[in-house]
Structures are given as structure tokens and as C-alpha cells.
Design an enzyme around this catalytic site. Structure first.
Site, PDB file in Angstrom:
ATOM      1  N   LEU A   1     -25.725 -12.052 121.668  1.00  8.50           N
ATOM      2  CA  LEU A   1     -24.283 -12.228 121.788  1.00  8.50           C
ATOM      3  C   LEU A   1     -23.692 -10.896 122.195  1.00  8.50           C
ATOM      4  O   LEU A   1     -24.222  -9.829 121.842  1.00  8.50           O
ATOM      5  CB  LEU A   1     -23.662 -12.643 120.443  1.00  8.50           C
ATOM      6  CG  LEU A   1     -23.856 -14.075 119.937  1.00  8.50           C
ATOM      7  CD1 LEU A   1     -23.142 -14.241 118.594  1.00  8.50           C
ATOM      8  CD2 LEU A   1     -23.356 -15.102 120.931  1.00  8.50           C
ATOM      9  N   ASP A   2     -22.587 -10.931 122.926  1.00 14.78           N
ATOM     10  CA  ASP A   2     -21.886  -9.693 123.238  1.00 14.78           C
ATOM     11  C   ASP A   2     -21.440  -9.022 121.942  1.00 14.78           C
ATOM     12  O   ASP A   2     -21.203  -9.692 120.932  1.00 14.78           O
ATOM     13  CB  ASP A   2     -20.654  -9.977 124.104  1.00 14.78           C
ATOM     14  CG  ASP A   2     -21.021 -10.569 125.451  1.00 14.78           C
ATOM     15  OD1 ASP A   2     -22.164 -10.374 125.893  1.00 14.78           O
ATOM     16  OD2 ASP A   2     -20.152 -11.238 126.049  1.00 14.78           O
ATOM     17  N   ARG A   3     -21.282  -7.729 121.989  1.00 12.54           N
ATOM     18  CA  ARG A   3     -20.939  -6.967 120.787  1.00 12.54           C
ATOM     19  C   ARG A   3     -19.669  -7.484 120.113  1.00 12.54           C
ATOM     20  O   ARG A   3     -19.609  -7.599 118.886  1.00 12.54           O
ATOM     21  CB  ARG A   3     -20.772  -5.489 121.153  1.00 12.54           C
ATOM     22  CG  ARG A   3     -20.480  -4.590 119.972  1.00 12.54           C
ATOM     23  CD  ARG A   3     -20.472  -3.140 120.393  1.00 12.54           C
ATOM     24  NE  ARG A   3     -20.211  -2.257 119.265  1.00 12.54           N
ATOM     25  CZ  ARG A   3     -20.211  -0.919 119.348  1.00 12.54           C
ATOM     26  NH1 ARG A   3     -20.478  -0.345 120.505  1.00 12.54           N
ATOM     27  NH2 ARG A   3     -19.956  -0.188 118.277  1.00 12.54           N
TER      28      ARG A   3
END
Length: 342
Positions: A147-149
Site C-alpha cells: 500500500l502507498d505510505r
């Protein structure tokens, strides 16, 4: 250590990407250096050139040049072990994220702001924290996807190599259903739809851009489905989104592409002079809400949902939206074809 090393792929490693195989066996070897070794033919698979995403098979022989071994040996020698307190803190943090666990799988609720894997300037990330669960054989749980940060929500973690292979296979063959919730600027029309584009990495920024087929060498086909759940006049909309494909930043790029970027998206929000309504935090409003995937044992399915993170719950409260009113049978985006009537 010196000289060329030859390693045979074991049965439980079959199906792994070559770069992931190197990460397991040589964790100190950076991805950039591995790419160079592959590009120059110093790393070979059964005597042939290979790429980082090549899937390896049982019994294949991986050729490792001396340079790679020396780098890793030095990294391991100088590696500073984690303190007992930090290991305990990491373990407690992971346990606090736990939504589901059995002997093969963990399903975690990743908070916004926590990176999934290491990168420049990062000292703490989920992959590193999972070392707190390393067993006596030296094996640690494996991330199955990313997942993106700044994206919150569901992360799937395999506790065994076999489970990782089966879960990765399910993702590769699209035998999984991932549902995301987002707050978008405006209200998409139609209220249920399908977004199909080609995405390629921008040369100027760390973002993806929509391109014509064939325009960029690295362009990949990306398909997303969406369904508007609720709206606040024409200003904001709660949208359920499903990525059919799994490209980097796919939902964020697709939302911006249709003119309704995700609230708080610092990379893709592209509406000029748009003012954020009072009381709403300027943070990415994207949640990996739900995952449905076959259990790696071959029996049953994993079906887990994550709650709204605090900044999104604040927005939902402000707008009078109630997550408990969401009905997956009605609000989940359709696979394909014409939208359903609600």
C-alpha cells in the site's frame, strides 16, 4: 567469500520472482545493484540472462557473481542488531494492527503514514517491523502486496513461504477482490463506472500518468471499477473503488483522470482553486477497506474489512455518513457490464 556461487532453487521457492529470491538470500544487496548485475549478465538463471521479475522454478540454478556476495557479507557483518525493546515495540505495534491471524496468514490494518517497505530516509517500516516475528529457523512473515505510505487499511502477510506462494498466485491470477473507500472531490458521472487506461511512470515526478497505448515502453493497462455510495451536494462523494489490475498509484491516478481526485492527495489532486471544506483534514482519504481471497490452505476464503482511520472517520462524521449503512451487495462495484440500479 570469493568466486562464483551457484545456488539451486528449492521446491518451496518455486514461483517466486527472482528479485524476491535475492531479497531472501541476500537482504543486503540493493535493488539497483541487482538490476545492474542482471543487465550485465553477471547474474544468470540456468546459464541464461534473466530479469528481476522472472519467476523461478524448482531445480533451476542461480549464478551469483563474487561482487554480490562481498557486498552482502559486508552488510551482514556491519549490521546493527535491533534492541530487545525495539523488537518488543515492533511486535506490540503489529499486534495492535491485527485484524485476523491463523497459522498461515496475518491480515493487518496499516495506519496512514507508515511505509510498507524501506526507502530513502526511512528508519521504520512494516517490512522491518515484521522481523519481530522471525521464527527459530530465521524465517519472518512475508508481505504479499503493498500500500502507498499514506493509504490506510488492509495488508496481507504470509507466515510461511508456501502461503506466500499461494496468495501471490491468487493476486497474479486476479482471484482476489479488493475494495477501497475514498472521498472524492465532486461526484463522478455516471455514479457507477469502469475506468480503463494505460499508466506509465512520469519522467519528471514520482507519480503515474495516463498515456496512450504504445506511447511509453513501461505503459501498463489498468482497470478500476467504482460506485458512488453517498454524496454531499456536488462537493464531495464517498466512493467504493475496486482495482481489477494492481498498478502503482492506480486508484489515485484514475480518480484524477476522471476529474474527481481523492481528497488530500498531494501527488494527484489537480483541481485549481479548490478549497477543502472546514473540519476536513488535508490527508489522503483512501482506505484499503476489504479483501476477499482464497485461503492459502485451499479451504475457504479470507474475508476481512478494516475500519475507517481517524482522519476519515472525522470526515464521515462531519458529512453525516455512516459506514454501517454500507451494503457490499449493493455498493461494491460490479465486475463489468452496465451499472446496476440502486
Amino acid at each position: 567469500m570469493s568466486g562464483i556461487e551457484q545456488k539451486k532453487v528449492t521446491a518451496d521457492e518455486a514461483g517466486m520472482r527472482l528479485d524476491r529470491w535475492f531479497k531472501v538470500h541476500y537482504p543486503g544487496l540493493g535493488f539497483g545493484r541487482l538490476q545492474k548485475l542482471l543487465r550485465t549478465g553477471q547474474v544468470r538463471l540456468d546459464g541464461k540472462r534473466a530479469e528481476s521479475n522472472t519467476r523461478i522454478a524448482n531445480g533451476q540454478i542461480v549464478r551469483i557473481p563474487p561482487l554480490g556476495v562481498e557486498i552482502v557479507a559486508e552488510d551482514k557483518k556491519n549490521a546493527k542488531p535491533k534492541s530487545t525493546k525495539l523488537i518488543a515495540d515492533d511486535r506490540k505495534a503489529i499486534e495492535d494492527m491485527m485484524l485476523f491471524e491463523d497459522d498461515q496468514v496475518m491480515v493487518l490494518n496499516k495506519p496512514a503514514g507508515l511505509a510498507v517497505q524501506g526507502g530513502s530516509g526511512l528508519t521504520r517500516h512494516l517490512d522491518g517491523m515484521l522481523e519481530a516475528f522471525t521464527d527459530r529457523k530465521g524465517d519472518k512473515p512475508r508481505l504479499v502486496h503493498r500500500l502507498d505510505r499514506e493509504t490506510s487499511g488492509i495488508i496481507l502477510v504470509a507466515k510461511t513461504r508456501r502461503a506466500a506462494q499461494e496468495l501471490t498466485k491468487a493476486f497474479r491470477h486476479r482471484n482476489t477482490r479488493k475494495i477501497y473507500w475514498a472521498m472524492l472531490a465532486g461526484v463522478p458521472k455516471p455514479k457507477q463506472g469502469r475506468i480503463s487506461t494505460f499508466l506509465a511512470r512520469s519522467e519528471e515526478e514520482e507519480r503515474m500518468e495516463v498515456v496512450r497505448q504504445g506511447k511509453a515502453d513501461d505503459a501498463q493497462h489498468a482497470v478500476s471499477l467504482y460506485s458512488v455510495v453517498e454524496q454531499s451536494a456536488q462537493k464531495l462523494s464517498w466512493v467504493s473503488m475496486r482495482p481489477v489490475t494492481g498498478r502503482t498509484h492506480q486508484l489515485r491516478a484514475h480518480a484524477a483522470h476522471i476529474g474527481h481526485p481523492i481528497i488530500g492527495d498531494d501527488k494527484y489532486f489537480n483541481i485549481e482553486n479548490w478549497e477543502l471544506p472546514g473540519g476536513i483534514q488535508n490527508r489522503l482519504h483512501l482506505l484499503a477497506r476489504r479483501i476477499v481471497i482464497p485461503h492459502p490452505s485451499g479451504h475457504g476464503v479470507i474475508d476481512v474489512s478494516a475500519p475507517l482511520p481517524p482522519h476519515m472517520q472525522q470526515t464521515w462524521n462531519l458529512l453525516g455518513f455512516d459506514a454501517s449503512d454500507y451494503d457490499p451487495e449493493i455498493s461494491d462495484p460490479e465486475d463489468d457490464g452496465p451499472p446496476r440500479k440502486r
